[in-house]
Design a protein around this motif. Structure first.
Motif, mmCIF file in Angstrom:
data_model
loop_
_atom_site.group_PDB
_atom_site.id
_atom_site.type_symbol
_atom_site.label_atom_id
_atom_site.label_comp_id
_atom_site.label_asym_id
_atom_site.label_seq_id
_atom_site.Cartn_x
_atom_site.Cartn_y
_atom_site.Cartn_z
ATOM 1 N N THR A 50 0.831 -1.204 0.000
ATOM 2 C CA THR A 50 0.000 0.000 0.000
ATOM 3 C C THR A 50 0.865 1.253 0.000
ATOM 4 O OG1 THR A 50 -0.105 0.238 2.412
ATOM 5 C CG2 THR A 50 -1.719 -1.241 1.378
ATOM 6 N N ASN A 51 0.236 2.376 -0.339
ATOM 7 C CA ASN A 51 0.938 3.657 -0.284
ATOM 8 C C ASN A 51 1.373 3.979 1.146
ATOM 9 O OD1 ASN A 51 0.747 4.195 -3.021
ATOM 10 N ND2 ASN A 51 -1.237 5.211 -2.825
ATOM 11 N N ARG A 52 0.574 3.562 2.111
ATOM 12 C CA ARG A 52 0.937 3.785 3.515
ATOM 13 C C ARG A 52 2.240 3.061 3.851
ATOM 14 N NH1 ARG A 52 -1.483 5.618 8.136
ATOM 15 N NH2 ARG A 52 -3.347 6.092 6.909
ATOM 16 N N ASP A 53 2.382 1.836 3.360
ATOM 17 C CA ASP A 53 3.613 1.080 3.597
ATOM 18 C C ASP A 53 4.814 1.778 2.953
ATOM 19 O OD1 ASP A 53 2.439 -1.083 5.036
ATOM 20 O OD2 ASP A 53 1.726 -1.910 3.142
ATOM 21 N N LEU A 54 4.612 2.314 1.754
ATOM 22 C CA LEU A 54 5.698 2.999 1.057
ATOM 23 C C LEU A 54 6.140 4.239 1.815
ATOM 24 C CD1 LEU A 54 4.467 2.717 -2.648
ATOM 25 C CD2 LEU A 54 6.396 1.519 -1.613
ATOM 26 N N LEU A 55 5.184 5.020 2.319
ATOM 27 C CA LEU A 55 5.534 6.227 3.061
ATOM 28 C C LEU A 55 6.161 5.888 4.409
ATOM 29 C CD1 LEU A 55 2.633 8.706 2.261
ATOM 30 C CD2 LEU A 55 5.066 9.085 1.887
ATOM 31 N N GLU A 76 0.785 4.148 -8.718
ATOM 32 C CA GLU A 76 -0.339 4.280 -9.644
ATOM 33 C C GLU A 76 -1.361 3.148 -9.552
ATOM 34 O OE1 GLU A 76 1.064 4.995 -13.610
ATOM 35 O OE2 GLU A 76 0.722 7.157 -13.391
ATOM 36 N N PRO A 77 -0.943 1.867 -9.371
ATOM 37 C CA PRO A 77 -1.948 0.800 -9.288
ATOM 38 C C PRO A 77 -2.891 0.945 -8.095
ATOM 39 C CG PRO A 77 0.218 -0.114 -9.791
ATOM 40 C CD PRO A 77 0.433 1.316 -9.419
ATOM 41 N N GLN A 78 -2.519 1.767 -7.119
ATOM 42 C CA GLN A 78 -3.357 1.949 -5.935
ATOM 43 C C GLN A 78 -4.284 3.163 -6.058
ATOM 44 O OE1 GLN A 78 -0.937 1.529 -2.273
ATOM 45 N NE2 GLN A 78 0.705 0.874 -3.637
ATOM 46 N N VAL A 79 -4.175 3.886 -7.163
ATOM 47 C CA VAL A 79 -5.047 5.029 -7.420
ATOM 48 C C VAL A 79 -6.269 4.532 -8.193
ATOM 49 C CG1 VAL A 79 -5.245 7.279 -8.553
ATOM 50 C CG2 VAL A 79 -3.091 6.616 -7.467
ATOM 51 N N GLU A 129 -3.885 9.571 1.411
ATOM 52 C CA GLU A 129 -5.076 8.755 1.177
ATOM 53 C C GLU A 129 -6.327 9.626 1.087
ATOM 54 O OE1 GLU A 129 -4.852 6.153 4.484
ATOM 55 O OE2 GLU A 129 -3.434 4.777 3.533
ATOM 56 N N ALA A 130 -6.399 10.650 1.952
ATOM 57 C CA ALA A 130 -7.557 11.551 1.941
ATOM 58 C C ALA A 130 -7.631 12.331 0.631
ATOM 59 C CB ALA A 130 -7.475 12.513 3.125
ATOM 60 N N LEU A 131 -6.484 12.743 0.117
ATOM 61 C CA LEU A 131 -6.458 13.454 -1.162
ATOM 62 C C LEU A 131 -6.980 12.575 -2.296
ATOM 63 C CD1 LEU A 131 -3.019 15.323 -0.999
ATOM 64 C CD2 LEU A 131 -5.270 16.390 -1.189
ATOM 65 N N ILE A 132 -6.536 11.317 -2.285
ATOM 66 C CA ILE A 132 -6.979 10.390 -3.326
ATOM 67 C C ILE A 132 -8.480 10.138 -3.214
ATOM 68 C CG2 ILE A 132 -6.776 8.020 -4.180
ATOM 69 C CD1 ILE A 132 -3.827 8.093 -3.308
ATOM 70 N N GLN A 133 -8.958 9.922 -1.992
ATOM 71 C CA GLN A 133 -10.382 9.664 -1.776
ATOM 72 C C GLN A 133 -11.233 10.876 -2.165
ATOM 73 O OE1 GLN A 133 -10.539 8.509 2.348
ATOM 74 N NE2 GLN A 133 -9.451 6.578 1.978
ATOM 75 N N ARG A 134 -10.745 12.074 -1.831
ATOM 76 C CA ARG A 134 -11.496 13.285 -2.167
ATOM 77 C C ARG A 134 -11.577 13.470 -3.676
ATOM 78 N NH1 ARG A 134 -9.510 19.212 -0.355
ATOM 79 N NH2 ARG A 134 -8.194 18.939 -2.195
ATOM 80 N N ARG A 135 -10.458 13.201 -4.363
ATOM 81 C CA ARG A 135 -10.462 13.334 -5.823
ATOM 82 C C ARG A 135 -11.405 12.319 -6.439
ATOM 83 N NH1 ARG A 135 -11.007 15.982 -9.885
ATOM 84 N NH2 ARG A 135 -9.600 15.827 -11.657
ATOM 85 N N ALA A 136 -11.420 11.089 -5.919
ATOM 86 C CA ALA A 136 -12.321 10.068 -6.435
ATOM 87 C C ALA A 136 -13.782 10.470 -6.216
ATOM 88 C CB ALA A 136 -12.033 8.729 -5.766
#
Length: 218
Positions: free
Chosen positions: A80-85, A144-147, A197-204
């Motif tokens: 996940t992106n969280r793991d990467l950060l 990108e695969p997580q977006v 994650e919040a930015l991605i969710q808001r954009r979605a």
């Protein structure tokens, strides 16, 4: 053409010993404080052997960047992106002040190559800038695969934007660590991940809302 002496045969073991010695010195003495003579002493090899493998300190550090990059590609991954950060901020930036954590401590020195304009044209600096671009593209491939597909369809560059943001956060925490700021890096890694994650969710959600609105009007 100059021929290399048979007294200094190239072997993977010797090259690794030289790189490991250079890495140890780099994280304690920095670029300026690392000398080929000290690398030879620490590696247990003749100084002629060090010069046989690497023409000068610039070339040695350029190869050291590649050497550390190989490990970086193994370490900086996660589902996940969280793991990467977490790996980038808590593992890398947070660990960069510990000389015992040499692979991570080295990257703050490498980052200084990018900031130090007087090193323009330096082979090691050019190598770091090249590797930094490769790092960016690798992170894009992992992020990108997580977006959500809907987000990428509306904004194909969105994944790259998230990597730019993540890199800016990581670089900032490297500086904070180097400056001796008292920070719980794991806590801030999680806060950073939550923000992304919040930015991605808001954009979605915005895209879904726009699609629903368009369908209602049609």
């Amino acid at each position: 053409m100059t021929r290399r002496s048979r007294a200094h045969q190239s072997t993977p073991g010797n090259e690794k010993a030289i790189l490991e010695a250079a890495l140890t010195l780099a994280v304690t003495a920095g670029y300026e404080g690392t000398t080929m003579a000290e690398v030879a002493r620490l590696s247990g090899l003749p100084v002629g052997s060090v010069y046989w493998h690497f023409n000068n300190k610039e070339q040695l550090f350029a190869e050291l960047i590649e050497y550390c990059f190989a490990q970086w590609k193994i370490d900086h991954t996660g589902p996940t992106n969280r793991d990467l950060l977490r790996r980038s901020i808590a593992g890398s930036a947070g660990g960069s002040v510990d000389p015992e954590n040499r692979a991570e401590a080295f990257w703050i020195l490498a980052l200084l190559f990018a900031l130090e304009k007087r090193l323009a044209g330096n082979l090691a600096r050019e190598k770091y800038l090249e590797v930094r671009k490769e790092m960016f593209e690798l992170m894009v491939q992992r992020v990108e695969p997580q977006v959500p597909a809907s987000v990428l369809a509306a904004d194909p560059g969105f994944g790259r934007k998230m990597v730019v943001l993540g890199r800016a956060l990581t670089d900032g925490f490297y500086i904070a660590a180097s400056a001796g700021d008292e920070i719980d890096f794991l806590e801030f890694a999680d806060l950073s991940a939550t923000a992304v994650e919040a930015l991605i969710q808001r954009r979605a959600a915005e895209i879904e809302g726009n699609l629903n609105a368009a369908e209602s009007e049609s």
